[in-house]
Design a protein around this motif. Structure first.
Motif, PDB file in Angstrom:
ATOM      1  N   ASP A   1       0.864  -1.166   0.000  1.00 34.71           N
ATOM      2  CA  ASP A   1       0.000   0.000   0.000  1.00 34.71           C
ATOM      3  C   ASP A   1       0.913   1.232   0.000  1.00 34.71           C
ATOM      4  OD1 ASP A   1      -2.356   1.680   0.720  1.00 34.71           O
ATOM      5  OD2 ASP A   1      -1.367   1.774   2.675  1.00 34.71           O
ATOM      6  N   LEU A   2       0.367   2.412  -0.242  1.00 37.06           N
ATOM      7  CA  LEU A   2       1.196   3.621  -0.284  1.00 37.06           C
ATOM      8  C   LEU A   2       1.062   4.462   0.996  1.00 37.06           C
ATOM      9  CD1 LEU A   2       3.078   5.484  -1.909  1.00 37.06           C
ATOM     10  CD2 LEU A   2       1.054   6.481  -2.965  1.00 37.06           C
ATOM     11  N   ASP A   3      -0.131   5.053   1.200  1.00 36.81           N
ATOM     12  CA  ASP A   3      -0.313   6.019   2.286  1.00 36.81           C
ATOM     13  C   ASP A   3      -0.182   5.363   3.661  1.00 36.81           C
ATOM     14  OD1 ASP A   3      -1.136   8.279   0.550  1.00 36.81           O
ATOM     15  OD2 ASP A   3      -2.872   7.010   0.144  1.00 36.81           O
ATOM     16  N   ASP A   4       0.694   5.882   4.462  1.00 36.90           N
ATOM     17  CA  ASP A   4       0.946   5.398   5.823  1.00 36.90           C
ATOM     18  C   ASP A   4       1.505   3.977   5.867  1.00 36.90           C
ATOM     19  OD1 ASP A   4       0.716   7.491   7.577  1.00 36.90           O
ATOM     20  OD2 ASP A   4      -1.444   7.293   7.820  1.00 36.90           O
ATOM     21  N   THR A   5       1.933   3.476   4.698  1.00 40.60           N
ATOM     22  CA  THR A   5       2.706   2.233   4.663  1.00 40.60           C
ATOM     23  C   THR A   5       4.140   2.568   4.255  1.00 40.60           C
ATOM     24  OG1 THR A   5       0.801   0.855   4.175  1.00 40.60           O
ATOM     25  CG2 THR A   5       2.954  -0.019   3.539  1.00 40.60           C
ATOM     26  N   LEU A   6       4.281   3.295   3.135  1.00 45.04           N
ATOM     27  CA  LEU A   6       5.619   3.630   2.645  1.00 45.04           C
ATOM     28  C   LEU A   6       6.056   5.036   3.047  1.00 45.04           C
ATOM     29  CD1 LEU A   6       5.629   2.081  -0.958  1.00 45.04           C
ATOM     30  CD2 LEU A   6       6.479   1.093   1.183  1.00 45.04           C
TER      31      LEU A   6
ATOM     32  N   VAL B   1     -14.278  26.433  -0.937  1.00 47.15           N
ATOM     33  CA  VAL B   1     -13.826  25.147  -0.386  1.00 47.15           C
ATOM     34  C   VAL B   1     -13.560  24.150  -1.515  1.00 47.15           C
ATOM     35  CG1 VAL B   1     -14.551  23.131   0.959  1.00 47.15           C
ATOM     36  CG2 VAL B   1     -14.861  25.436   1.895  1.00 47.15           C
ATOM     37  N   ALA B   2     -14.434  24.138  -2.521  1.00 44.72           N
ATOM     38  CA  ALA B   2     -14.233  23.226  -3.658  1.00 44.72           C
ATOM     39  C   ALA B   2     -12.918  23.540  -4.370  1.00 44.72           C
ATOM     40  CB  ALA B   2     -15.409  23.331  -4.631  1.00 44.72           C
ATOM     41  N   GLU B   3     -12.622  24.836  -4.527  1.00 44.03           N
ATOM     42  CA  GLU B   3     -11.347  25.232  -5.157  1.00 44.03           C
ATOM     43  C   GLU B   3     -10.156  24.817  -4.302  1.00 44.03           C
ATOM     44  OE1 GLU B   3     -10.479  29.132  -6.975  1.00 44.03           O
ATOM     45  OE2 GLU B   3     -12.587  29.572  -6.560  1.00 44.03           O
ATOM     46  N   MET B   4     -10.289  24.962  -3.005  1.00 46.28           N
ATOM     47  CA  MET B   4      -9.182  24.590  -2.107  1.00 46.28           C
ATOM     48  C   MET B   4      -8.918  23.089  -2.158  1.00 46.28           C
ATOM     49  SD  MET B   4     -10.307  27.056   1.046  1.00 46.28           S
ATOM     50  CE  MET B   4      -8.885  27.068   2.126  1.00 46.28           C
ATOM     51  N   ILE B   5      -9.975  22.306  -2.186  1.00 43.25           N
ATOM     52  CA  ILE B   5      -9.818  20.845  -2.276  1.00 43.25           C
ATOM     53  C   ILE B   5      -9.102  20.486  -3.574  1.00 43.25           C
ATOM     54  CG2 ILE B   5     -11.091  18.671  -2.564  1.00 43.25           C
ATOM     55  CD1 ILE B   5     -13.200  19.864  -0.621  1.00 43.25           C
ATOM     56  N   ASP B   6      -9.451  21.188  -4.652  1.00 46.20           N
ATOM     57  CA  ASP B   6      -8.829  20.915  -5.943  1.00 46.20           C
ATOM     58  C   ASP B   6      -7.330  21.235  -5.907  1.00 46.20           C
ATOM     59  OD1 ASP B   6      -9.371  19.997  -8.661  1.00 46.20           O
ATOM     60  OD2 ASP B   6      -8.689  22.002  -9.241  1.00 46.20           O
ATOM     61  N   VAL B   7      -6.965  22.365  -5.324  1.00 49.15           N
ATOM     62  CA  VAL B   7      -5.539  22.726  -5.196  1.00 49.15           C
ATOM     63  C   VAL B   7      -4.809  21.689  -4.349  1.00 49.15           C
ATOM     64  CG1 VAL B   7      -3.951  24.397  -4.139  1.00 49.15           C
ATOM     65  CG2 VAL B   7      -5.843  25.198  -5.583  1.00 49.15           C
ATOM     66  N   PHE B   8      -5.458  21.280  -3.260  1.00 49.76           N
ATOM     67  CA  PHE B   8      -4.870  20.276  -2.364  1.00 49.76           C
ATOM     68  C   PHE B   8      -4.606  18.973  -3.124  1.00 49.76           C
ATOM     69  CE2 PHE B   8      -5.272  16.781   0.679  1.00 49.76           C
ATOM     70  CZ  PHE B   8      -4.497  17.211   1.746  1.00 49.76           C
ATOM     71  N   ARG B   9      -5.600  18.483  -3.834  1.00 52.25           N
ATOM     72  CA  ARG B   9      -5.468  17.179  -4.503  1.00 52.25           C
ATOM     73  C   ARG B   9      -4.483  17.212  -5.661  1.00 52.25           C
ATOM     74  NH1 ARG B   9     -11.825  15.462  -4.682  1.00 52.25           N
ATOM     75  NH2 ARG B   9     -11.983  14.878  -2.490  1.00 52.25           N
TER      76      ARG B   9
ATOM     77  N   ASP C   1      -5.294   3.193  -3.204  1.00 49.82           N
ATOM     78  CA  ASP C   1      -6.568   3.889  -3.412  1.00 49.82           C
ATOM     79  C   ASP C   1      -6.337   5.396  -3.341  1.00 49.82           C
ATOM     80  OD1 ASP C   1      -8.133   1.608  -3.570  1.00 49.82           O
ATOM     81  OD2 ASP C   1      -8.959   1.795  -1.545  1.00 49.82           O
ATOM     82  N   GLY C   2      -7.349   6.137  -3.736  1.00 52.54           N
ATOM     83  CA  GLY C   2      -7.289   7.602  -3.657  1.00 52.54           C
ATOM     84  C   GLY C   2      -7.473   8.185  -5.046  1.00 52.54           C
ATOM     85  N   TYR C   3      -7.680   9.502  -5.125  1.00 48.90           N
ATOM     86  CA  TYR C   3      -7.894  10.141  -6.416  1.00 48.90           C
ATOM     87  C   TYR C   3      -6.657   9.946  -7.283  1.00 48.90           C
ATOM     88  CZ  TYR C   3     -11.997  11.964  -4.247  1.00 48.90           C
ATOM     89  OH  TYR C   3     -13.205  12.036  -3.613  1.00 48.90           O
ATOM     90  N   ALA C   4      -6.869   9.564  -8.545  1.00 46.22           N
ATOM     91  CA  ALA C   4      -5.756   9.174  -9.407  1.00 46.22           C
ATOM     92  C   ALA C   4      -4.700  10.271  -9.507  1.00 46.22           C
ATOM     93  CB  ALA C   4      -6.284   8.799 -10.795  1.00 46.22           C
ATOM     94  N   VAL C   5      -5.116  11.505  -9.740  1.00 41.25           N
ATOM     95  CA  VAL C   5      -4.133  12.580  -9.913  1.00 41.25           C
ATOM     96  C   VAL C   5      -3.299  12.747  -8.640  1.00 41.25           C
ATOM     97  CG1 VAL C   5      -5.754  14.424  -9.227  1.00 41.25           C
ATOM     98  CG2 VAL C   5      -3.813  14.965 -10.689  1.00 41.25           C
ATOM     99  N   THR C   6      -3.931  12.583  -7.504  1.00 40.35           N
ATOM    100  CA  THR C   6      -3.261  12.715  -6.210  1.00 40.35           C
ATOM    101  C   THR C   6      -2.255  11.589  -5.994  1.00 40.35           C
ATOM    102  OG1 THR C   6      -5.236  13.757  -5.284  1.00 40.35           O
ATOM    103  CG2 THR C   6      -3.688  12.796  -3.717  1.00 40.35           C
ATOM    104  N   GLN C   7      -2.701  10.353  -6.235  1.00 38.58           N
ATOM    105  CA  GLN C   7      -1.819   9.201  -5.978  1.00 38.58           C
ATOM    106  C   GLN C   7      -0.635   9.186  -6.937  1.00 38.58           C
ATOM    107  OE1 GLN C   7      -3.630   9.226  -3.130  1.00 38.58           O
ATOM    108  NE2 GLN C   7      -2.664   7.221  -2.964  1.00 38.58           N
ATOM    109  N   HIS C   8      -0.876   9.551  -8.200  1.00 42.23           N
ATOM    110  CA  HIS C   8       0.248   9.599  -9.148  1.00 42.23           C
ATOM    111  C   HIS C   8       1.251  10.688  -8.764  1.00 42.23           C
ATOM    112  CE1 HIS C   8      -0.810   6.479 -11.998  1.00 42.23           C
ATOM    113  NE2 HIS C   8      -2.075   6.889 -11.973  1.00 42.23           N
TER     114      HIS C   8
END
Ligand SMILES: [Mg+2]
Length: 220
Positions: free
Chosen positions: A10-15, A76-84, A114-121
């Motif tokens: 797994d990636l998040d909190d594993t590696l 908030v929607a814009e902030m989430i987008d910048v974050f991801r 798992d997670g949003y593709a753009v974020t995980q990549h």
């Protein structure tokens, strides 16, 4: 790990520490929105504090509310987008870094996340993992319905690595969803306990108990 020939992580909190990803994202959001929000305080520091409260999932709503900003939902929607979409500044846990190097000559290595593709990549690129493993599946690339605990990613990666499922091991941190599919497919499963892990307190899913637990990847 009885007769393991492929180790899938797994990636998040594993590696790497997922908390560091969140804090990196808060810095990006703070840079992008401090002026627009006319925040009279350190936005990133406020978000880091909120992350350690029951408001963790509503960090952006909380700071927008505290700034009395107009059109809060759109903001908030814009902030989430910048974050991801931000390019994170994150590093591997030292034991994960060492394990990837140590196990590569003797095992097939893989990643299922798992997670949003753009974020995980973006995380995979920031951690420079592509040359270090033999196969990567971001479940979101298959479709939202194929996020864990769906078994498809596990079946596909065993096929791609040409390893029988009984010789595969999955190493992950979240007992609520990570081990249901690999257990059902006959994989060995290992839970890694990380201090400050985001999902450490999650209840274990029925049929989702790991076959082994550890506190460090040095023992793999
Ligand atoms: Mg995880």
């Amino acid at each position: 790990m009885p007769d393991t020939r492929a180790i899938i992580f797994d990636l998040d909190d594993t590696l790497y520490p997922e908390r560091a990803y969140a804090f990196s994202g808060f810095d990006a959001v703070s840079s992008a929105f401090t002026t627009r929000l006319n925040a009279g305080f350190d936005l990133a520091a406020r978000m880091r504090r909120l992350f350690d409260t029951p408001d963790r999932s509503r960090v952006f709503n909380a700071v927008v509310h505290q700034c009395n900003a107009p059109h809060p939902d759109a903001l908030v929607a814009e902030m989430i987008d910048v974050f991801r979409r931000h390019h994170p500044r994150i590093t591997l846990h030292p034991d994960a870094d060492a394990a990837l190097t140590r196990l590569k000559p003797s095992h097939k290595l893989g990643l299922i996340t798992d997670g949003y593709a753009v974020t995980q990549h973006a995380k995979i690129d920031a951690l420079e993992l592509r040359p270090r493993v033999d196969a990567i599946i971001v479940t979101d690339d298959l479709g939202r319905e194929f996020w864990k605990p769906h078994p498809r990613a596990f079946q596909e990666i065993a096929d791609r690595l040409s390893v029988n499922p009984r010789h595969c091991t999955y190493v992950a941190d979240n007992p609520a969803k990570d081990f249901v599919a690999p257990n059902a497919l006959g994989w060995h499963t290992v839970l890694i306990h990380r201090p400050n892990a985001v999902h450490a307190q999650n209840p274990t899913a029925p049929t989702g108990a790991p076959r082994q637990t550890t506190t460090t990847l040095q023992s793999l």
